[in-house]
Design an enzyme around this catalytic site. Structure first.
Site, PDB file in Angstrom:
ATOM      1  N   ARG A  22      22.835  24.723  -6.304  1.00 32.85           N
ATOM      2  CA  ARG A  22      23.202  25.530  -7.140  1.00 32.85           C
ATOM      3  C   ARG A  22      23.245  26.819  -6.889  1.00 32.85           C
ATOM      4  NH1 ARG A  22      20.618  23.283 -12.206  1.00 32.85           N
ATOM      5  NH2 ARG A  22      18.782  23.466 -10.704  1.00 32.85           N
ATOM      6  N   LYS A  27      15.834   7.105  -2.726  1.00 37.46           N
ATOM      7  CA  LYS A  27      14.822   6.536  -3.752  1.00 37.46           C
ATOM      8  C   LYS A  27      14.209   7.726  -4.442  1.00 37.46           C
ATOM      9  CE  LYS A  27      10.140   5.572  -2.837  1.00 37.46           C
ATOM     10  NZ  LYS A  27       9.552   6.440  -2.546  1.00 37.46           N
ATOM     11  N   ASP A  75      15.897   3.334   2.371  1.00 42.14           N
ATOM     12  CA  ASP A  75      14.676   3.170   2.142  1.00 42.14           C
ATOM     13  C   ASP A  75      14.122   3.548   3.754  1.00 42.14           C
ATOM     14  OD1 ASP A  75      12.227   1.879   2.811  1.00 42.14           O
ATOM     15  OD2 ASP A  75      12.093   0.629   1.272  1.00 42.14           O
ATOM     16  N   HIS A  76      13.445   4.578   3.782  1.00 46.56           N
ATOM     17  CA  HIS A  76      13.273   5.333   4.932  1.00 46.56           C
ATOM     18  C   HIS A  76      12.313   4.463   5.770  1.00 46.56           C
ATOM     19  CE1 HIS A  76       9.354   7.033   3.517  1.00 46.56           C
ATOM     20  NE2 HIS A  76       9.120   7.181   4.838  1.00 46.56           N
ATOM     21  N   LYS A  82      12.458   3.373  10.466  1.00 45.00           N
ATOM     22  CA  LYS A  82      11.174   3.487  11.555  1.00 45.00           C
ATOM     23  C   LYS A  82      11.307   2.536  12.426  1.00 45.00           C
ATOM     24  CE  LYS A  82       7.849   4.789   7.852  1.00 45.00           C
ATOM     25  NZ  LYS A  82       7.286   6.258   8.499  1.00 45.00           N
ATOM     26  N   GLU A 103      -2.724   5.625   3.110  1.00 44.12           N
ATOM     27  CA  GLU A 103      -2.440   7.062   3.169  1.00 44.12           C
ATOM     28  C   GLU A 103      -3.762   7.925   3.099  1.00 44.12           C
ATOM     29  OE1 GLU A 103       1.839   8.310   2.356  1.00 44.12           O
ATOM     30  OE2 GLU A 103       1.132   7.204   0.689  1.00 44.12           O
ATOM     31  N   ASP A 147       6.254   3.592  -6.455  1.00 44.73           N
ATOM     32  CA  ASP A 147       6.683   4.367  -5.345  1.00 44.73           C
ATOM     33  C   ASP A 147       6.489   3.874  -3.942  1.00 44.73           C
ATOM     34  OD1 ASP A 147       6.805   7.400  -4.415  1.00 44.73           O
ATOM     35  OD2 ASP A 147       4.671   6.784  -3.568  1.00 44.73           O
ATOM     36  N   HIS A 169       9.219   0.262  -0.098  1.00 44.14           N
ATOM     37  CA  HIS A 169       8.767  -0.067   1.504  1.00 44.14           C
ATOM     38  C   HIS A 169       8.018  -1.251   1.773  1.00 44.14           C
ATOM     39  CE1 HIS A 169      10.194   3.967   0.991  1.00 44.14           C
ATOM     40  NE2 HIS A 169       8.854   4.713   1.109  1.00 44.14           N
ATOM     41  N   LYS A 200      -3.410   6.120  -1.724  1.00 44.49           N
ATOM     42  CA  LYS A 200      -3.474   7.600  -1.271  1.00 44.49           C
ATOM     43  C   LYS A 200      -4.941   7.751  -1.207  1.00 44.49           C
ATOM     44  CE  LYS A 200       1.212   8.639  -2.529  1.00 44.49           C
ATOM     45  NZ  LYS A 200       1.897   8.938  -1.432  1.00 44.49           N
TER      46      LYS A 200
HETATM   47  C1  BG6 Z   1       7.640   7.919   0.008  1.00 42.93           C
HETATM   48  C2  BG6 Z   1       6.657   8.089  -0.905  1.00 42.93           C
HETATM   49  O1  BG6 Z   1       8.676   7.229  -0.067  1.00 42.93           O
HETATM   50  O2  BG6 Z   1       6.845   7.519   1.253  1.00 42.93           O
HETATM   51  C3  BG6 Z   1       5.515   8.857  -0.652  1.00 42.93           C
HETATM   52  O3  BG6 Z   1       7.322   8.458  -2.188  1.00 42.93           O
HETATM   53  C4  BG6 Z   1       4.815   8.409   0.500  1.00 42.93           C
HETATM   54  O4  BG6 Z   1       4.561   8.876  -1.624  1.00 42.93           O
HETATM   55  C5  BG6 Z   1       5.786   8.256   1.864  1.00 42.93           C
HETATM   56  O5  BG6 Z   1       3.738   9.312   0.841  1.00 42.93           O
HETATM   57  C6  BG6 Z   1       5.098   7.610   3.051  1.00 42.93           C
HETATM   58  O6  BG6 Z   1       6.172   7.803   3.944  1.00 42.93           O
HETATM   59  P1  BG6 Z   1       5.553   7.829   5.379  1.00 42.93           P
HETATM   60  O7  BG6 Z   1       6.858   7.870   6.469  1.00 42.93           O
HETATM   61  O8  BG6 Z   1       4.797   8.915   5.830  1.00 42.93           O
HETATM   62  O9  BG6 Z   1       5.027   6.526   5.728  1.00 42.93           O
END
Ligand code: BG6
Length: 483
Positions: free
Chosen positions: A51, A148, A177-178, A182, A216, A235, A240, A331
């Site tokens: 924007r 996501k 989905d990242h 990996k 985490e 989340d 994941h 977390k």
């Molecule tokens: C994200 C979540 O998809 O993945 C976060 O929304 C999380 O809450 C993160 O911290 C973790 O990703 P990575 O690559 O640091 O393990």
């Protein structure tokens, strides 16, 4: 071993939400690294769209700053940065209105790959998709990338799929989905399907249980408002951890081909049993160690959202009958550590007596940090004095096995290059996402209907007490969470 870089075709990549956090932290620095690695043909271009009213030069300055902040110093090469910035453009666009679309259309080139990254709130997916096709900016060969959260339940995920399907075919939609980007996650498939060693043992007959941990140390500070509506189940687990579970549990696909792989993952998700109430433990971090509690971070004193969850999951099929999969993620835990541990059963007959000190074989796949694989095996303790056994790791660090671990692409780099190549293997198909929500929904609805509150756990701990009990009840224990 040096990684090979195979250049991808010339592309125009439009990043909606180009000034946003994800673009700044991951997408643009990742693209720069691919440029530096020589994977990007120099004529390729990245077009930020958002924007804000910015000139190309002002946006380039933002990208320059993002590279300075998020790319390791050793990879910041002035000439390469300037070359990369020369490939960057910007269009100010109104996603829900008419402004900017004609300018974007005028900028796009013919006969190059066109990709559109929707790094925006899902509520804008429909608007953007519609305008891309209305203005004939996207064609049958274009690809769209969506982030996501892909919905927050089955109904909203279906609605998103429908809105996208009005303008794009499934083969054009790349749901990220990242975790699938990996390296170590992809390694799960290599370990299972490129070796003869493990697959014969990969079944209920030989496997006692599987633990999947994504721990985490970070809290939800800074994104509490979003997170509080989501929680660990939505989340992390629905996407994941579910993907990790699928890669561990799926049958060998007939080929490493997008639909063959995704068909097998889908079968696993569909075979998941409903989870019993007593097999779910939810936690929320309290205050401690000078840090604020979850309810302060989420600015919701009455929050019942979980920042930790542990589940015992069962797969109802021939291969996995009776094998529990214990999943946990949270977390503010004691360490950042993601791993999958496969514990094998006892040998059918013990020839050594009980005092020998026998332990199970465990295959530990470390996803991050300290990526690698460890196979715990029994050997004889050296020295005289009878047969005493000891457990030792057959240890393989992935970092040691590759020359320059710094050159291993980050998940986003890999995935964006796959979009340009047109390879959907590491992206979620619409039916897969829907099946994952179909399994998740009743679990969440269950605790919402009961009004369950998560158990408080100390920050820097391993999670709530009840999670330990979940395992103890079955005569098992969690592996220690450590870096
Ligand atoms: C994200 C979540 O998809 O993945 C976060 O929304 C999380 O809450 C993160 O911290 C973790 O990703 P990575 O690559 O640091 O393990």
């Amino acid at each position: 071993m040096v990684s090979r870089v195979i250049p991808v075709d010339v592309f125009d990549l439009v990043i909606f939400g180009g000034t946003g956090d994800l673009a700044r932290r991951k997408i643009l620095p990742g693209l720069y690294r691919r440029f530096l690695a020589g994977q990007m043909v120099p004529e390729s271009r990245m077009i930020g769209a958002a924007r804000a009213d910015l000139t190309d030069e002002a946006f380039r300055q933002q990208v320059r700053e993002a590279i300075a902040e998020f790319v390791p110093k050793a990879r910041q090469d002035d000439a390469a940065i300037e070359g990369f910035l020369g490939r960057i453009h910007y269009v100010s666009i109104d996603a829900t209105g008419t402004g900017g679309w004609a300018a974007l259309k005028a900028l796009m080139r013919e006969n190059v790959v066109r990709a559109f990254y929707f790094s925006v709130a899902p509520s804008l997916f429909g608007d953007i998709a519609q305008r891309l096709s209305e203005h004939q900016i996207a064609d049958a060969w274009s690809r769209i990338v969506v982030e996501k959260p892909f919905g927050r339940d089955l109904a909203s995920a279906k609605a998103l799929n429908e809105v996208l399907a009005k303008h794009f075919n499934e083969t054009q939609i790349y749901r990220i989905d990242h975790y699938l980007g990996k390296e170590t996650v992809q390694n799960l498939m290599a370990v299972r399907f490129a070796n003869i060693l493990f697959e014969p043992l990969w079944k209920a007959e030989y496997i006692d249980h599987v633990q999947i941990t994504v721990a985490e140390t970070v809290g939800v500070d800074g994104r509490g408002a979003y997170y509080d509506k989501s929680g660990a189940m939505r989340d992390m687990v629905q996407n994941h951890l579910m993907q990790l579970l699928c890669l561990i549990a799926m049958e060998p696909p007939y080929h490493f081909d997008p639909d063959a792989v995704r068909d097998e993952k889908l079968k696993v998700i569909r075979a998941l049993k409903p989870v019993k109430t007593e097999d779910i433990v939810r936690g929320q971090y309290g205050a401690g160690r000078g840090e604020k509690s979850y309810v302060v971070h989420s600015e919701n004193p009455a929050s019942k959202t979980e920042s930790y969850i542990a589940l015992k999951v069962q797969i109802s099929n021939w291969r996995w009958q009776g094998v529990p999969f214990y999943l946990r993620t949270g977390k503010r835990l004691r360490a950042r550590a993601s791993e999958i541990a496969i514990t094998f059963k006892q040998p059918p007959h013990a020839i050594f007596d009980d005092a020998s000190g026998w332990h199970e074989n465990v295959l530990v796949i470390r996803l991050q940090p300290n990526e690698g694989m460890n196979l715990m095996v029994m050997i004889k303790e050296p020295g005289p004095g009878g047969m005493r056994l000891m457990q030792v790791p057959l240890d393989m660090s992935f970092a040691d096995a590759i020359d320059d671990a710094e050159d291993v692409p980050d998940a986003y780099e890999r995935l964006i290059m796959d979009v340009i190549r047109g390879n959907q293997t590491l992206f979620m198909r619409g039916d897969e996402v829907e099946a994952a929500w179909a399994w998740t929904d009743p679990i969440i609805e269950g605790w919402e209907a009961r009004g369950d509150r998560p158990q408080t756990y100390d920050p820097g701990s391993s999670g709530p007490e009840d999670a330990l009990m979940l395992m103890h009840r079955d005569g098992r224990r969690w592996r220690e969470i450590r870096e």
